[in-house]
Motif scaffolding. Structure first.
Motif, PDB file in Angstrom:
ATOM      1  N   SER A 172     -11.833  59.062 -17.872  1.00 19.25           N
ATOM      2  CA  SER A 172     -10.759  59.624 -18.268  1.00 19.25           C
ATOM      3  C   SER A 172      -9.830  60.234 -17.019  1.00 19.25           C
ATOM      4  O   SER A 172      -8.571  60.101 -17.117  1.00 19.25           O
ATOM      5  CB  SER A 172     -11.092  61.245 -18.916  1.00 19.25           C
ATOM      6  OG  SER A 172     -11.937  60.996 -20.066  1.00 19.25           O
ATOM      7  N   LYS A 173     -10.568  60.396 -15.773  1.00 17.32           N
ATOM      8  CA  LYS A 173      -9.721  61.030 -14.534  1.00 17.32           C
ATOM      9  C   LYS A 173      -8.999  59.664 -14.117  1.00 17.32           C
ATOM     10  O   LYS A 173      -7.680  59.589 -13.798  1.00 17.32           O
ATOM     11  CB  LYS A 173     -10.516  61.204 -13.693  1.00 17.32           C
ATOM     12  CG  LYS A 173      -9.840  61.498 -12.266  1.00 17.32           C
ATOM     13  CD  LYS A 173      -8.932  62.556 -12.363  1.00 17.32           C
ATOM     14  CE  LYS A 173      -8.018  62.720 -11.020  1.00 17.32           C
ATOM     15  NZ  LYS A 173      -7.046  61.651 -10.947  1.00 17.32           N
ATOM     16  N   SER A 175      -7.847  57.044 -16.041  1.00 14.62           N
ATOM     17  CA  SER A 175      -6.782  56.937 -17.220  1.00 14.62           C
ATOM     18  C   SER A 175      -5.767  57.941 -16.872  1.00 14.62           C
ATOM     19  O   SER A 175      -4.555  57.761 -17.323  1.00 14.62           O
ATOM     20  CB  SER A 175      -7.222  57.020 -18.427  1.00 14.62           C
ATOM     21  OG  SER A 175      -8.555  56.176 -18.842  1.00 14.62           O
ATOM     22  N   TYR A 176      -6.004  59.121 -16.395  1.00 11.85           N
ATOM     23  CA  TYR A 176      -4.994  60.295 -16.189  1.00 11.85           C
ATOM     24  C   TYR A 176      -3.871  59.690 -15.390  1.00 11.85           C
ATOM     25  O   TYR A 176      -2.604  60.020 -15.706  1.00 11.85           O
ATOM     26  CB  TYR A 176      -5.732  61.518 -15.699  1.00 11.85           C
ATOM     27  CG  TYR A 176      -4.762  62.479 -15.141  1.00 11.85           C
ATOM     28  CD1 TYR A 176      -4.672  63.395 -16.249  1.00 11.85           C
ATOM     29  CD2 TYR A 176      -4.251  62.661 -13.942  1.00 11.85           C
ATOM     30  CE1 TYR A 176      -3.862  64.561 -15.930  1.00 11.85           C
ATOM     31  CE2 TYR A 176      -3.514  63.676 -13.856  1.00 11.85           C
ATOM     32  CZ  TYR A 176      -3.348  64.685 -14.586  1.00 11.85           C
ATOM     33  OH  TYR A 176      -2.443  65.734 -14.492  1.00 11.85           O
ATOM     34  N   GLU A 177      -4.208  58.872 -14.200  1.00 10.87           N
ATOM     35  CA  GLU A 177      -3.126  58.521 -13.335  1.00 10.87           C
ATOM     36  C   GLU A 177      -1.897  57.702 -13.912  1.00 10.87           C
ATOM     37  O   GLU A 177      -0.936  57.336 -13.712  1.00 10.87           O
ATOM     38  CB  GLU A 177      -3.758  57.567 -12.303  1.00 10.87           C
ATOM     39  CG  GLU A 177      -4.837  58.438 -11.659  1.00 10.87           C
ATOM     40  CD  GLU A 177      -4.381  59.443 -10.858  1.00 10.87           C
ATOM     41  OE1 GLU A 177      -3.097  59.725 -10.616  1.00 10.87           O
ATOM     42  OE2 GLU A 177      -5.185  60.545 -10.544  1.00 10.87           O
ATOM     43  N   GLN A 184      -1.031  63.538 -20.334  1.00  8.96           N
ATOM     44  CA  GLN A 184      -1.836  64.037 -19.121  1.00  8.96           C
ATOM     45  C   GLN A 184      -2.151  65.498 -19.555  1.00  8.96           C
ATOM     46  O   GLN A 184      -3.313  65.696 -19.001  1.00  8.96           O
ATOM     47  CB  GLN A 184      -0.791  63.795 -17.620  1.00  8.96           C
ATOM     48  CG  GLN A 184      -0.813  62.540 -16.941  1.00  8.96           C
ATOM     49  CD  GLN A 184      -0.196  62.619 -15.635  1.00  8.96           C
ATOM     50  OE1 GLN A 184       0.578  63.746 -15.411  1.00  8.96           O
ATOM     51  NE2 GLN A 184      -0.351  61.705 -15.048  1.00  8.96           N
ATOM     52  N   LEU A 187      -5.180  65.192 -21.550  1.00 11.99           N
ATOM     53  CA  LEU A 187      -6.186  64.852 -20.932  1.00 11.99           C
ATOM     54  C   LEU A 187      -6.949  65.448 -19.795  1.00 11.99           C
ATOM     55  O   LEU A 187      -8.208  65.693 -19.645  1.00 11.99           O
ATOM     56  CB  LEU A 187      -5.924  63.178 -20.134  1.00 11.99           C
ATOM     57  CG  LEU A 187      -7.191  62.319 -19.902  1.00 11.99           C
ATOM     58  CD1 LEU A 187      -7.806  61.919 -21.026  1.00 11.99           C
ATOM     59  CD2 LEU A 187      -6.412  60.818 -19.322  1.00 11.99           C
ATOM     60  N   LYS A 188      -6.024  66.305 -19.102  1.00 10.30           N
ATOM     61  CA  LYS A 188      -6.409  67.269 -18.067  1.00 10.30           C
ATOM     62  C   LYS A 188      -7.587  68.355 -18.987  1.00 10.30           C
ATOM     63  O   LYS A 188      -8.459  68.660 -18.513  1.00 10.30           O
ATOM     64  CB  LYS A 188      -5.387  67.959 -17.421  1.00 10.30           C
ATOM     65  CG  LYS A 188      -5.567  69.054 -16.340  1.00 10.30           C
ATOM     66  CD  LYS A 188      -4.392  69.645 -15.875  1.00 10.30           C
ATOM     67  CE  LYS A 188      -3.660  68.889 -15.153  1.00 10.30           C
ATOM     68  NZ  LYS A 188      -2.402  69.326 -14.401  1.00 10.30           N
ATOM     69  N   ILE A 191     -10.747  66.780 -19.514  1.00  9.08           N
ATOM     70  CA  ILE A 191     -11.403  66.567 -18.349  1.00  9.08           C
ATOM     71  C   ILE A 191     -12.307  67.851 -18.090  1.00  9.08           C
ATOM     72  O   ILE A 191     -13.408  67.881 -17.735  1.00  9.08           O
ATOM     73  CB  ILE A 191     -10.715  66.026 -17.281  1.00  9.08           C
ATOM     74  CG1 ILE A 191     -10.009  64.482 -17.624  1.00  9.08           C
ATOM     75  CG2 ILE A 191     -11.458  66.234 -15.889  1.00  9.08           C
ATOM     76  CD1 ILE A 191      -9.062  64.039 -16.552  1.00  9.08           C
ATOM     77  N   GLU A 271      -7.828  72.720 -11.132  1.00  8.36           N
ATOM     78  CA  GLU A 271      -7.316  71.532 -11.405  1.00  8.36           C
ATOM     79  C   GLU A 271      -7.318  70.628 -10.045  1.00  8.36           C
ATOM     80  O   GLU A 271      -7.550  69.400 -10.018  1.00  8.36           O
ATOM     81  CB  GLU A 271      -5.887  71.638 -11.868  1.00  8.36           C
ATOM     82  CG  GLU A 271      -5.900  72.173 -13.318  1.00  8.36           C
ATOM     83  CD  GLU A 271      -4.439  72.694 -13.810  1.00  8.36           C
ATOM     84  OE1 GLU A 271      -3.621  72.607 -12.848  1.00  8.36           O
ATOM     85  OE2 GLU A 271      -4.157  73.157 -14.831  1.00  8.36           O
ATOM     86  N   SER A 275      -9.020  67.068  -9.718  1.00 10.61           N
ATOM     87  CA  SER A 275      -7.917  65.949  -9.786  1.00 10.61           C
ATOM     88  C   SER A 275      -8.127  65.063  -8.369  1.00 10.61           C
ATOM     89  O   SER A 275      -7.356  64.182  -8.330  1.00 10.61           O
ATOM     90  CB  SER A 275      -6.457  66.602 -10.027  1.00 10.61           C
ATOM     91  OG  SER A 275      -6.139  67.278  -9.101  1.00 10.61           O
TER      92      SER A 275
END
Length: 280
Positions: A172-173, A175-177, A184, A187-188, A191, A271, A275
Motif C-alpha cells: 500500500s505504501k 502504491s501511495y506514491e 492518497q 490509502l494513508k 496504512i 504519518e 511514510s
C-alpha cells in the motif's frame, strides 16, 4: 435480463448456525464485529480467546467474513496464535515423558525473516521497532507473529491463505506514491489502520507467550500425579487464561498503550514515521 421476486422470508445467519447445531452438536458459533481494515479491539481478542478455551488442540476452527480477505485473515492469525501455544503446551508435556528429547525443538520464536526483503516488507515500522524494544521478549513475540502471518499469507510468500497482513502494508505504501490526492488520503488511513493491527497482533503474541509460560510454572505436584504431563500443560494453559488478566487489562496497564496512543495522537509524527521510505 432482469426479474423481480418477492421475498417472503429471510433466515438470519444465527438461525442458520442454530440449525446446523442439530447436525453438528459440538459446533460453537461466535460473531465478532470487527472493522474491515482497522485493528480489532482488545475485547475482540478476548472474545476469540474465550471462545477457543476448552477446545481440543485438534478442534477445527472456521473463520469467515463477508468478503473473506482482511478480517477473515486477521481472525485466522489470532486463532493460530492461540493454537500455537496450545499445541506447544501439549507437546512439551509429551516430550518430557521421553528421556533425552530436545525441548529446544518446541521453541516457536526461532523464525527467521528473509533479510533480503525491504525493511517495510519485514514489518520494521518505527512504532513496531519501539514496541519490540519496549515489551517483554518483544523480538520473540514478533518472530512468532510473523511466522503465523506468513503462513496465513499468499502462496507467493510461502503461505496457504489469500492475504499477507504485514507485506500488504508495504505494498500500500508503494502504491501511495502514484495515487492522486483523494486516493492518497484513503490509502494513508488504510496504512495507519493496518500498522495499528500489526502492532496489536504482536502484542497478542506476547500475551499468549506470557500466559503459556506462567501456565507451565503453576502446575501443582498433586495434580501432576492425577494427570499426564501433556494433560497438565494444556490444563494449566487454560486455567491461566481463565484466571489471569485478559488482554484488555494486561495491555491497559503497561507502556504499550501509551506508546501507541502517543504515536497516533501526534498525527504528523505518525504519518512521518510511516511514510518514510525504507532502505534495504
Amino acid at each position: 435480463k432482469e426479474s423481480e421476486l418477492e421475498v417472503k422470508d429471510i433466515t438470519s445467519l444465527s438461525a442458520v448456525i442454530e440449525g446446523l447445531k442439530a447436525k453438528f452438536p459440538g459446533l460453537v458459533h461466535m460473531r465478532v464485529p470487527v472493522c474491515n481494515s482497522a485493528a480489532p479491539l482488545e475485547t475482540d481478542f478476548d472474545i476469540i480467546c474465550n471462545t477457543l478455551l476448552g477446545s481440543n488442540i485438534n478442534t477445527p476452527v472456521i473463520v469467515s467474513d463477508q468478503v473473506g480477505l482482511s478480517r477473515a485473515t486477521t481472525g485466522c492469525v489470532i486463532a493460530c496464535l492461540f493454537k500455537e501455544f496450545q499445541i506447544s503446551a501439549s507437546f512439551e508435556g509429551l516430550v518430557e515423558t521421553v528421556p533425552g528429547m530436545n525441548l529446544g525443538l518446541l521453541k516457536m520464536d526461532t523464525y527467521k525473516m528473509d533479510m533480503s526483503k525491504d525493511a517495510l516488507f519485514r514489518g520494521e515500522f518505527e512504532v513496531v521497532k519501539e514496541l519490540v524494544t519496549t515489551m517483554k521478549d518483544g523480538e520473540a513475540a514478533k518472530n512468532v507473529c510473523d511466522k503465523v502471518i506468513d503462513k496465513n499469507g499468499t502462496k507467493k510468500t510461502g503461505g496457504t491463505g489469500i492475504k499477507q497482513l504485514r507485506e500488504n502494508i508495504a505494498e500500500s505504501k508503494l502504491s501511495y506514491e502514484i495515487m492522486d490526492d483523494a486516493a492518497q488520503a484513503f490509502l494513508k488511513a488504510k496504512i495507519m489502520d493496518n500498522i495499528h493491527k500489526y502492532f496489536f497482533l504482536i502484542v497478542f503474541s506476547g500475551y499468549m507467550r506470557e500466559a503459556g509460560e506462567q501456565a507451565r510454572n503453576i502446575c501443582a505436584d498433586d495434580l501432576k500425579e492425577k494427570v499426564t504431563l501433556m494433560e497438565a500443560s494444556v490444563l494449566f494453559l487454560e486455567i491461566e487464561l481463565k484466571t489471569s488478566k485478559n488482554l484488555t487489562s494486561s495491555y491497559g496497564e503497561n507502556l504499550l498503550r501509551i506508546l501507541l496512543r502517543e504515536a497516533k495522537g501526534n498525527r504528523s509524527e505518525w504519518e512521518e514515521r510511516h511514510s518514510t521510505r525504507s532502505t534495504r
